[in-house]
Every structure is written in C-alpha cells, then in structure tokens.
Design an enzyme around this catalytic site. Sequence first.
Site, PDB file in Angstrom:
ATOM      1  N   ASN A 103      -7.698  -6.075  -3.589  1.00 34.65           N
ATOM      2  CA  ASN A 103      -6.888  -6.003  -5.611  1.00 34.65           C
ATOM      3  C   ASN A 103      -8.170  -5.247  -6.586  1.00 34.65           C
ATOM      4  O   ASN A 103      -8.503  -5.727  -7.072  1.00 34.65           O
ATOM      5  CB  ASN A 103      -5.610  -6.773  -5.778  1.00 34.65           C
ATOM      6  CG  ASN A 103      -6.856  -8.296  -6.006  1.00 34.65           C
ATOM      7  OD1 ASN A 103      -7.888  -8.186  -5.033  1.00 34.65           O
ATOM      8  ND2 ASN A 103      -6.191  -8.873  -7.085  1.00 34.65           N
ATOM      9  N   GLU A 138      -3.679  -4.590  -0.214  1.00 34.16           N
ATOM     10  CA  GLU A 138      -2.923  -3.831   1.490  1.00 34.16           C
ATOM     11  C   GLU A 138      -2.759  -1.765   0.476  1.00 34.16           C
ATOM     12  O   GLU A 138      -2.979  -1.698   1.817  1.00 34.16           O
ATOM     13  CB  GLU A 138      -1.343  -4.571   1.622  1.00 34.16           C
ATOM     14  CG  GLU A 138      -1.706  -5.748   2.011  1.00 34.16           C
ATOM     15  CD  GLU A 138      -1.496  -6.843   0.276  1.00 34.16           C
ATOM     16  OE1 GLU A 138      -1.960  -6.455  -0.101  1.00 34.16           O
ATOM     17  OE2 GLU A 138      -0.837  -7.489   0.859  1.00 34.16           O
ATOM     18  N   CYS A 186       3.542  -8.407  -1.503  1.00 26.69           N
ATOM     19  CA  CYS A 186       4.457  -8.162  -2.036  1.00 26.69           C
ATOM     20  C   CYS A 186       5.714  -6.675  -1.852  1.00 26.69           C
ATOM     21  O   CYS A 186       5.569  -6.967  -1.131  1.00 26.69           O
ATOM     22  CB  CYS A 186       4.224  -8.030  -3.329  1.00 26.69           C
ATOM     23  SG  CYS A 186       3.230  -5.788  -3.840  1.00 26.69           S
ATOM     24  N   CYS A 242       4.398  -3.340  -1.716  1.00 25.72           N
ATOM     25  CA  CYS A 242       3.630  -3.104  -0.019  1.00 25.72           C
ATOM     26  C   CYS A 242       4.226  -3.061   0.822  1.00 25.72           C
ATOM     27  O   CYS A 242       3.564  -2.112   1.883  1.00 25.72           O
ATOM     28  CB  CYS A 242       2.495  -3.787  -0.076  1.00 25.72           C
ATOM     29  SG  CYS A 242       1.120  -3.672  -1.594  1.00 25.72           S
TER      30      CYS A 242
HETATM   31  N1  THU Z   1      -2.220  -8.656  -5.204  1.00 28.31           N
HETATM   32  C1  THU Z   1      -2.339  -8.150  -3.882  1.00 28.31           C
HETATM   33  O1  THU Z   1      -3.443  -7.889  -3.784  1.00 28.31           O
HETATM   34  N2  THU Z   1      -1.473  -7.853  -2.752  1.00 28.31           N
HETATM   35  C2  THU Z   1      -0.267  -9.021  -2.604  1.00 28.31           C
HETATM   36  O2  THU Z   1      -0.224  -8.365  -2.201  1.00 28.31           O
HETATM   37  C3  THU Z   1       0.357  -9.256  -4.149  1.00 28.31           C
HETATM   38  C4  THU Z   1      -0.441  -9.130  -5.157  1.00 28.31           C
HETATM   39  C5  THU Z   1      -2.901  -8.270  -5.988  1.00 28.31           C
HETATM   40  C6  THU Z   1      -2.012  -8.096  -7.264  1.00 28.31           C
HETATM   41  C7  THU Z   1      -2.888  -8.508  -8.483  1.00 28.31           C
HETATM   42  O3  THU Z   1      -3.794  -8.547  -8.690  1.00 28.31           O
HETATM   43  C8  THU Z   1      -2.907 -10.268  -7.745  1.00 28.31           C
HETATM   44  O4  THU Z   1      -2.869 -10.446  -6.730  1.00 28.31           O
HETATM   45  C9  THU Z   1      -1.765 -11.424  -9.171  1.00 28.31           C
HETATM   46  O5  THU Z   1      -0.385 -10.019  -8.577  1.00 28.31           O
END
Ligand code: THU
Length: 130
Positions: free
Chosen positions: A44, A57, A88, A91
């Site tokens: 992320n 993702e 989420c 995604c």
């Molecule tokens: N995040 C992800 O990388 N994947 C997910 O499926 C949910 C959230 C990240 C986004 C943000 O940088 C951090 O997690 C907190 O939401």
Amino acid sequence: MAKEEYNLLREALKARSRAYAPYSGFKVGAALLTDGGKIITGSNIENASFGLAICAERVAFVKAVSEGHKNFKELLIVTGASKLSTPCGACRQFMSEFNPKLKIILANTGGKTLKTNLSKLFPKPFGLKK
Ligand code: THU
C-alpha cells in the site's frame, strides 16, 4: 502450507516491508501468482492527501497487467493485524475484472492464514454485460 503458497507469503512479506503507510501505520503486502507461475507483488502507498492511498492488492494488479499479465491463479495478502484482513470493496471489484473466482489467502505476520476466494468475498461483481 504448500511450497508455492510459502513463496507467495515470503514475497508478500517483502512487499509489506516496502509499504509506504506513514499516516495509518497499517502496512499491507500482496503477492499475486500468474498462470505462468510468476509472482508480482504490491504494497500500500499512502499520500498526505489521504484519499489518494492505493491498496497493496491494486498495486499488484496494476503492476501485473501493465507488464502484460492478465491471467491470475492466486493472491496472498499479509498484514500485521491479529484479525485477518480481507480486501476492501474497491479492490474486490477491481480484481473481479480479471478473475472473479481468484483464490485468496489471508495471512498475518503472526503466522495465521485462511484460504478463501473472490467468489465468496464478492459474489455479485458489477459487469457491463446487458
Ligand atoms: N489497505 C490495503 O492495502 N488493502 C486493503 O484491502 C485495505 C486497506 C491499505 C490502505 C491504507 O494504506 C491502509 O491499508 C489503511 O486503510
């Protein structure tokens, strides 16, 4: 855990260590396995303009598709949370474009894992078919 899945976990953990998450402190790593056996990772990436954060993702998918891969077998997602995190909603829709039945392994840094798939997590994806 099978060897291929262990490789996914190892690569996802490496990707997680490269996460840029100074605002949430929530680091995520993803490792995507192509049909041809290649592993493409994502982490992320956040921004001072919070809404611009990109999930691990989608980073993995965007990297993979832009490098010519379109067929995917499996995705492993690893976080540091004790409760395993699922992808989420954004995604889920994004990934369903390429494989609505994608196998997904949820993992955490404590060694906990759970196998699931996108059809279970996102049974009714949006599509343009009339
Ligand atoms: N995040 C992800 O990388 N994947 C997910 O499926 C949910 C959230 C990240 C986004 C943000 O940088 C951090 O997690 C907190 O939401």
